[in-house]
Design a protein around this motif. Structure first.
Motif, PDB file in Angstrom:
ATOM      1  N   ALA A   1       0.729  -1.275   0.016  1.00 31.14           N
ATOM      2  CA  ALA A   1      -0.056   0.145  -0.084  1.00 31.14           C
ATOM      3  C   ALA A   1       0.921   1.165   0.085  1.00 31.14           C
ATOM      4  O   ALA A   1       0.535   2.061  -0.705  1.00 31.14           O
ATOM      5  N   GLY A   2       1.907   1.296   0.902  1.00 35.53           N
ATOM      6  CA  GLY A   2       2.891   2.498   0.909  1.00 35.53           C
ATOM      7  C   GLY A   2       3.567   2.691  -0.156  1.00 35.53           C
ATOM      8  O   GLY A   2       3.642   3.894  -0.761  1.00 35.53           O
ATOM      9  N   PHE A   3       3.990   1.556  -1.176  1.00 36.13           N
ATOM     10  CA  PHE A   3       4.816   1.963  -1.937  1.00 36.13           C
ATOM     11  C   PHE A   3       4.064   2.435  -3.085  1.00 36.13           C
ATOM     12  O   PHE A   3       4.234   3.129  -4.259  1.00 36.13           O
ATOM     13  N   LEU A   4       2.638   1.806  -3.440  1.00 36.72           N
ATOM     14  CA  LEU A   4       1.782   2.215  -4.553  1.00 36.72           C
ATOM     15  C   LEU A   4       1.619   3.775  -4.360  1.00 36.72           C
ATOM     16  O   LEU A   4       1.509   4.673  -5.478  1.00 36.72           O
ATOM     17  N   VAL A   5       1.242   4.307  -2.979  1.00 39.01           N
ATOM     18  CA  VAL A   5       0.795   5.597  -2.908  1.00 39.01           C
ATOM     19  C   VAL A   5       2.162   6.497  -3.260  1.00 39.01           C
ATOM     20  O   VAL A   5       2.000   7.570  -3.971  1.00 39.01           O
ATOM     21  N   LEU A   6       3.530   6.003  -2.835  1.00 39.84           N
ATOM     22  CA  LEU A   6       4.629   6.794  -3.183  1.00 39.84           C
ATOM     23  C   LEU A   6       4.869   6.770  -4.625  1.00 39.84           C
ATOM     24  O   LEU A   6       5.412   7.694  -5.310  1.00 39.84           O
ATOM     25  N   LEU A   7       4.754   5.573  -5.231  1.00 40.56           N
ATOM     26  CA  LEU A   7       4.983   5.487  -6.648  1.00 40.56           C
ATOM     27  C   LEU A   7       4.113   6.536  -7.633  1.00 40.56           C
ATOM     28  O   LEU A   7       4.726   7.273  -8.491  1.00 40.56           O
ATOM     29  N   VAL A   8       2.901   6.415  -7.343  1.00 36.99           N
ATOM     30  CA  VAL A   8       1.958   7.505  -7.872  1.00 36.99           C
ATOM     31  C   VAL A   8       2.573   8.911  -7.845  1.00 36.99           C
ATOM     32  O   VAL A   8       2.655   9.668  -8.575  1.00 36.99           O
ATOM     33  N   ALA A   9       2.824   9.252  -6.495  1.00 34.79           N
ATOM     34  CA  ALA A   9       3.161  10.628  -6.198  1.00 34.79           C
ATOM     35  C   ALA A   9       4.632  11.019  -6.816  1.00 34.79           C
ATOM     36  O   ALA A   9       4.741  11.908  -7.696  1.00 34.79           O
TER      37      ALA A   9
END
Length: 327
Positions: free
Chosen positions: A216-224
């Protein structure tokens, strides 16, 4: 409600608190590594993506290699289908992503001193709240005078420990708004710990909960980061030194450990232990590997000591006056 359940799991204080301190030491070490990587890349967001991405690879490998990890992964979908806990708990990693992103956005503006005070203040207050409403597997725990005093002592101790660094802080108007981000990140951390701990109970292992946290954290940061790259382009190339990539592996350890500890200690005690570990770890790192602008004075030592006293104070029993009292 899943958050109102207790599992009967009680962890002895003499075992749980040192482990919580160890988790805090990991947070301090990860912060120093990620900070160095962010400076090397000149991009704090890219450093957060690298940290979460490397941690994701590590915990995925561990889950696939260990039988307990594979059993935990097989338990995820049945638990979600059965609604054993609110499904949005699987987004707990987004809080971790917000915390790491907040580091990159505000530390350069307000300094590590104000950042630490803001995070600890938010975490101490929400630790009391999360324990009171009972959304962790430890169930509801009353807000006793000892627990309130311990939280206040912890906040005061951290302010004292980092007070020598306030001298380099800029005027209030410069940091008043940015300080709200780490305050919010710290407040949300207790909820993240409770959500991860609840998942750990239903998956049977902190490994699966930690993996979902990193996804979850990686997906959020990757989009940002993708949005940032589309607007500003790529930054500096990745360094070749291996130690820059240890932050993710360390994150796997303290996220999984915290998820397991909350089940037996509750959110507040786990949080106080990790705060003490963060201060002790930061002090040790400043002594052994001092960063630019490092300031260590008597207040630093005494503030760290007061944090340990507050943590011990929180473990003391409080006389029960009625049948419904809880500690």
């Amino acid at each position: 409600m899943a958050g109102q359940q207790t599992t009967g799991h009680r962890l002895p204080i003499l075992i749980g608190i040192p482990l919580a301190v160890l988790a805090g030491l990991g947070i301090a070490a990860q912060g120093r590594i990620n900070g160095a990587l962010g400076a090397r890349l000149n991009d704090g967001l890219a450093a957060a993506v690298v940290s979460f991405g490397s941690g994701l690879l590590v915990i995925l490998a561990v889950c696939l290699l260990l039988p307990s990890g594979r059993r935990g992964l097989r338990a995820v979908l049945p638990a979600l289908r059965a609604r054993d806990f609110p499904r949005w708990y699987i987004t707990a990693g987004a809080i971790g992503a917000f915390f790491v992103l907040t580091q990159g956005l505000t530390v350069a503006v307000i300094g590590i001193a104000l950042f630490t005070v803001a995070v600890v203040t938010g975490q101490s207050l929400s630790g009391l709240l999360v324990d009171r409403i009972g959304i962790s597997p430890a169930g509801r725990r009353a807000i006793t005078p000892i627990r309130v005093i311990s939280a206040i002592l912890t906040i005061a101790a951290v302010i004292w420990a980092v007070s020598p660094r306030f001298a380099v802080a800029s005027e209030i108007s410069h940091w008043l708004l940015p300080v709200l981000l780490p305050l919010a990140a710290g407040f949300l951390m207790s909820f993240q710990q409770a959500m991860n701990a609840t998942q750990t109970v239903h998956y049977g292992t902190p490994l699966a909960a930690t993996l979902i946290n990193f996804v979850a954290g990686f997906l959020v940061l990757l989009v940002a980061w993708a949005i940032k790259v589309s607007l500003a382009g790529f930054g500096q190339p990745l360094p070749s030194e291996g130690w820059y990539y240890l932050g993710g592996a360390i994150g796997c350890v303290f996220i999984g450990l915290s998820a397991w500890l909350v089940r037996g200690l509750g959110v507040l005690l786990t949080g106080l232990g990790t705060i003490a570990g963060q201060l002790m770890g930061s002090l040790a790192l400043d002594l052994i590997f001092p960063a630019p602008g490092t300031v260590i004075t008597l207040a630093t030592w005494l503030g760290t000591l007061l944090t340990l006293i507050a943590m011990v104070f929180a473990t003391l029993p409080w006389p029960r006056r009625g049948r419904g009292a809880a500690n």
